[in-house]
Write a protein that holds these residues in place. Structure first.
Motif, PDB file in Angstrom:
ATOM      1  N   VAL A 141      46.632  -8.573 -28.827  1.00 55.06           N
ATOM      2  CA  VAL A 141      45.157  -8.381 -28.678  1.00 55.06           C
ATOM      3  C   VAL A 141      44.729  -7.027 -28.792  1.00 55.06           C
ATOM      4  N   TYR A 142      45.341  -6.285 -27.704  1.00 57.35           N
ATOM      5  CA  TYR A 142      45.241  -4.742 -27.568  1.00 57.35           C
ATOM      6  C   TYR A 142      45.451  -4.153 -28.977  1.00 57.35           C
ATOM      7  N   THR A 143      46.568  -4.509 -29.665  1.00 53.86           N
ATOM      8  CA  THR A 143      47.010  -4.142 -30.766  1.00 53.86           C
ATOM      9  C   THR A 143      46.079  -4.309 -31.962  1.00 53.86           C
ATOM     10  N   GLY A 144      45.455  -5.443 -31.907  1.00 56.51           N
ATOM     11  CA  GLY A 144      44.163  -5.930 -32.852  1.00 56.51           C
ATOM     12  C   GLY A 144      43.093  -5.188 -32.771  1.00 56.51           C
ATOM     13  N   ILE A 145      42.710  -5.098 -31.372  1.00 58.40           N
ATOM     14  CA  ILE A 145      41.231  -4.406 -31.017  1.00 58.40           C
ATOM     15  C   ILE A 145      41.550  -2.862 -31.706  1.00 58.40           C
ATOM     16  N   ARG A 146      42.667  -2.014 -31.125  1.00 63.69           N
ATOM     17  CA  ARG A 146      42.913  -0.737 -31.501  1.00 63.69           C
ATOM     18  C   ARG A 146      42.744  -0.563 -33.064  1.00 63.69           C
ATOM     19  N   LEU A 147      43.414  -1.663 -33.962  1.00 55.50           N
ATOM     20  CA  LEU A 147      43.505  -1.460 -35.016  1.00 55.50           C
ATOM     21  C   LEU A 147      42.063  -1.490 -35.894  1.00 55.50           C
ATOM     22  N   ALA A 148      41.256  -2.134 -35.140  1.00 61.35           N
ATOM     23  CA  ALA A 148      39.924  -2.324 -35.619  1.00 61.35           C
ATOM     24  C   ALA A 148      39.134  -1.069 -35.347  1.00 61.35           C
ATOM     25  N   LEU A 149      39.523  -0.356 -34.151  1.00 61.24           N
ATOM     26  CA  LEU A 149      38.665   1.032 -34.062  1.00 61.24           C
ATOM     27  C   LEU A 149      39.584   1.826 -34.731  1.00 61.24           C
ATOM     28  N   GLN A 250      44.805   2.425 -50.776  1.00 63.89           N
ATOM     29  CA  GLN A 250      43.708   3.337 -49.998  1.00 63.89           C
ATOM     30  C   GLN A 250      42.258   2.527 -50.361  1.00 63.89           C
ATOM     31  N   ARG A 251      42.342   1.730 -51.542  1.00 60.55           N
ATOM     32  CA  ARG A 251      41.374   0.967 -51.970  1.00 60.55           C
ATOM     33  C   ARG A 251      40.789  -0.169 -51.249  1.00 60.55           C
ATOM     34  N   LEU A 252      41.921  -0.654 -50.534  1.00 62.24           N
ATOM     35  CA  LEU A 252      41.776  -1.840 -49.716  1.00 62.24           C
ATOM     36  C   LEU A 252      41.137  -1.554 -48.291  1.00 62.24           C
ATOM     37  N   ARG A 253      40.257  -1.047 -48.370  1.00 66.56           N
ATOM     38  CA  ARG A 253      39.534  -0.154 -47.057  1.00 66.56           C
ATOM     39  C   ARG A 253      39.455  -0.876 -46.094  1.00 66.56           C
ATOM     40  N   TYR A 254      39.156  -2.393 -46.257  1.00 70.13           N
ATOM     41  CA  TYR A 254      38.867  -3.301 -44.921  1.00 70.13           C
ATOM     42  C   TYR A 254      40.319  -4.288 -44.809  1.00 70.13           C
ATOM     43  N   LEU A 255      41.174  -3.625 -45.300  1.00 69.91           N
ATOM     44  CA  LEU A 255      42.447  -4.497 -44.933  1.00 69.91           C
ATOM     45  C   LEU A 255      42.766  -4.531 -43.462  1.00 69.91           C
ATOM     46  N   HIS A 256      42.532  -3.318 -42.851  1.00 73.47           N
ATOM     47  CA  HIS A 256      43.048  -3.020 -41.431  1.00 73.47           C
ATOM     48  C   HIS A 256      42.224  -3.902 -40.544  1.00 73.47           C
ATOM     49  N   TYR A 257      40.768  -4.183 -40.796  1.00 69.22           N
ATOM     50  CA  TYR A 257      39.989  -5.336 -40.308  1.00 69.22           C
ATOM     51  C   TYR A 257      40.508  -6.525 -40.332  1.00 69.22           C
ATOM     52  N   SER A 260      43.356  -6.861 -38.184  1.00 68.14           N
ATOM     53  CA  SER A 260      42.904  -6.656 -36.478  1.00 68.14           C
ATOM     54  C   SER A 260      42.540  -8.170 -36.112  1.00 68.14           C
ATOM     55  N   VAL A 261      41.690  -8.855 -37.103  1.00 64.28           N
ATOM     56  CA  VAL A 261      41.429 -10.266 -36.564  1.00 64.28           C
ATOM     57  C   VAL A 261      42.833 -11.049 -36.650  1.00 64.28           C
ATOM     58  N   ILE A 262      43.784 -10.987 -37.425  1.00 64.69           N
ATOM     59  CA  ILE A 262      44.851 -11.835 -37.490  1.00 64.69           C
ATOM     60  C   ILE A 262      45.602 -11.614 -36.080  1.00 64.69           C
ATOM     61  N   LEU A 263      45.952 -10.293 -35.965  1.00 65.69           N
ATOM     62  CA  LEU A 263      46.819 -10.005 -34.627  1.00 65.69           C
ATOM     63  C   LEU A 263      45.940 -10.348 -33.258  1.00 65.69           C
ATOM     64  N   THR A 264      44.740 -10.105 -33.561  1.00 64.47           N
ATOM     65  CA  THR A 264      43.929 -10.653 -32.291  1.00 64.47           C
ATOM     66  C   THR A 264      44.150 -12.124 -32.128  1.00 64.47           C
ATOM     67  N   TYR A 265      43.798 -12.701 -33.356  1.00 60.72           N
ATOM     68  CA  TYR A 265      43.696 -14.293 -33.036  1.00 60.72           C
ATOM     69  C   TYR A 265      45.370 -14.668 -32.821  1.00 60.72           C
ATOM     70  N   ILE A 266      46.487 -14.205 -33.454  1.00 59.39           N
ATOM     71  CA  ILE A 266      47.587 -14.841 -32.866  1.00 59.39           C
ATOM     72  C   ILE A 266      48.083 -14.337 -31.498  1.00 59.39           C
ATOM     73  N   GLY A 267      47.438 -13.259 -31.022  1.00 58.33           N
ATOM     74  CA  GLY A 267      47.484 -12.558 -29.678  1.00 58.33           C
ATOM     75  C   GLY A 267      46.876 -13.842 -28.665  1.00 58.33           C
ATOM     76  N   VAL A 293      39.237 -12.593 -47.387  1.00 62.20           N
ATOM     77  CA  VAL A 293      37.854 -12.053 -47.143  1.00 62.20           C
ATOM     78  C   VAL A 293      37.818 -10.309 -47.119  1.00 62.20           C
ATOM     79  N   SER A 294      38.957  -9.869 -46.394  1.00 63.86           N
ATOM     80  CA  SER A 294      39.092  -8.386 -46.224  1.00 63.86           C
ATOM     81  C   SER A 294      39.235  -7.857 -47.635  1.00 63.86           C
ATOM     82  N   GLY A 295      40.274  -8.484 -48.521  1.00 66.64           N
ATOM     83  CA  GLY A 295      40.563  -7.938 -49.881  1.00 66.64           C
ATOM     84  C   GLY A 295      39.277  -8.170 -50.682  1.00 66.64           C
ATOM     85  N   LEU A 296      38.555  -9.213 -50.607  1.00 68.17           N
ATOM     86  CA  LEU A 296      37.375  -9.409 -51.460  1.00 68.17           C
ATOM     87  C   LEU A 296      36.306  -8.584 -51.239  1.00 68.17           C
ATOM     88  N   ALA A 297      36.092  -8.363 -49.677  1.00 69.18           N
ATOM     89  CA  ALA A 297      35.004  -7.427 -49.247  1.00 69.18           C
ATOM     90  C   ALA A 297      35.404  -5.871 -49.928  1.00 69.18           C
TER      91      ALA A 297
END
Length: 313
Positions: A141-149, A250-257, A260-267, A293-297
């Motif tokens: 959960v911590y890693t997912g939040i850190r990744l989003a930020l 670098q074009r997958l700009r929202y992949l890390h978001y 982040s959701v995946i890591l937080t969810y499985i946490g 969704v992240s890839g399409l966005a």
């Protein structure tokens, strides 16, 4: 669930054959890996992993197969987000494209050994000390939040790598590359080439990546065979994936978001595992939907920016 010895032997036999073909036949001579070749190898590795998943489905049922596929997708996604770091490392050392595959081959082979040790230790820890599940869950959960930020301006700085600093201080190093060799003999002593320094940085960097991915796969399944095989298959296909996505990541700009959701969810899933049962199929659907969704966005925003740029010329 206990998996028989033949399953372990069969898995390692597949890996050994694939690696022998990769390095000993198709990449015996150093050459720049073109996009077409990388795409073919990516498809081959994915096909082998899916065929192995089908074998798990036929032999042991749908639940282990769903766990394998979910863990494979999560590890593959986390690895894709880390490919940019490899690109930065290669650029920092000025590694010619013809030698990058060799570095990735041995780097990822080392990563396989590290992940195997980490996964085995993690499974044993969970068996011996159940509260560790809460520590792993909280860390994810911590890693997912850190990744989003994570700031887009954050830079990867290979020169700050402690392993690189140690090597430069204590190893004799040649100033230039010597083909695809990691070591050369000059006079009576062996000297490291810049390619060996690159390998050391790649290996030590992957050690940090494992801190996220191993708890993630154990959150999906604590079964050693499933966690191990899914993780290793995802890593082994990483070399080819690098040459496919290196220019696109670098074009997958929202992949890390999405990650982040995946890591937080499985946490959270791990934290609630003693109280709430989440079906494997639901976890797989959440992972797939989040990545989609992240890839399409990312694609939609980039396309709009291109249209906007063209309209203002």
């Amino acid at each position: 669930m206990e998996f028989p010895l033949w399953a372990w032997i069969f898995f390692h036999l597949i890996v050994a054959i694939m690696l022998a073909l990769d390095l000993g036949v198709f990449h015996r001579n150093a050459h720049e890996v073109r996009l077409k070749e990388a795409m073919i190898w990516s498809v081959v590795w994915i096909a082998v992993a899916l065929a192995f998943n089908a074998l798990i489905l036929l032999a042991w049922g749908h639940e282990p197969a769903l766990h394998f596929l979910t863990a494979y997708l999560v590890e593959k996604s986390l690895s894709a987000d880390n490919l940019f770091v490899f690109a930065v490392i290669f650029a920092y050392f000025g590694v010619p494209p013809a030698y990058q595959h060799r570095v990735l081959f041995w780097g990822i082979l080392g990563a396989v050994l590290m992940r195997a040790a980490f996964i085995f230790a993690g499974v044993q820890l969970l068996k011996a000390f159940h509260p560790a599940v809460y520590l792993f869950g909280a860390f994810l959960v911590y890693t997912g939040i850190r990744l989003a930020l994570r700031s887009e301006e954050e830079e990867v700085r290979p020169e700050r790598n402690p392993v690189l600093r140690f090597a430069r201080r204590f190893l004799p190093i040649t100033p230039t590359f010597h083909g695809q060799r990691f070591l050369i003999r000059e006079g009576r002593r062996w000297m490291a080439t810049p390619l060996l320094l690159t390998l050391l940085v790649v290996e030590s960097t992957d050690l940090m990546f494992a801190m996220d991915s191993v708890p993630a796969v154990l959150a999906i399944t604590p079964e050693l065979f499933i966690a191990y095989t899914s993780n290793i298959f995802a890593i082994l296909g990483l070399r080819a994936l690098y040459f496919v996505l290196a220019g696109l990541i670098q074009r997958l700009r929202y992949l890390h978001y999405g990650l982040s959701v995946i890591l937080t969810y499985i946490g959270l899933k791990m934290l609630l595992s003693d109280y709430v049962h989440i079906p494997p199929a639901l976890s797989l659907a959440i992972v797939l939907l989040t990545l989609l969704v992240s890839g399409l966005a990312s694609w939609v925003v980039e396309r709009r920016e291109k249209v906007h740029s063209l309209s203002h010329r």
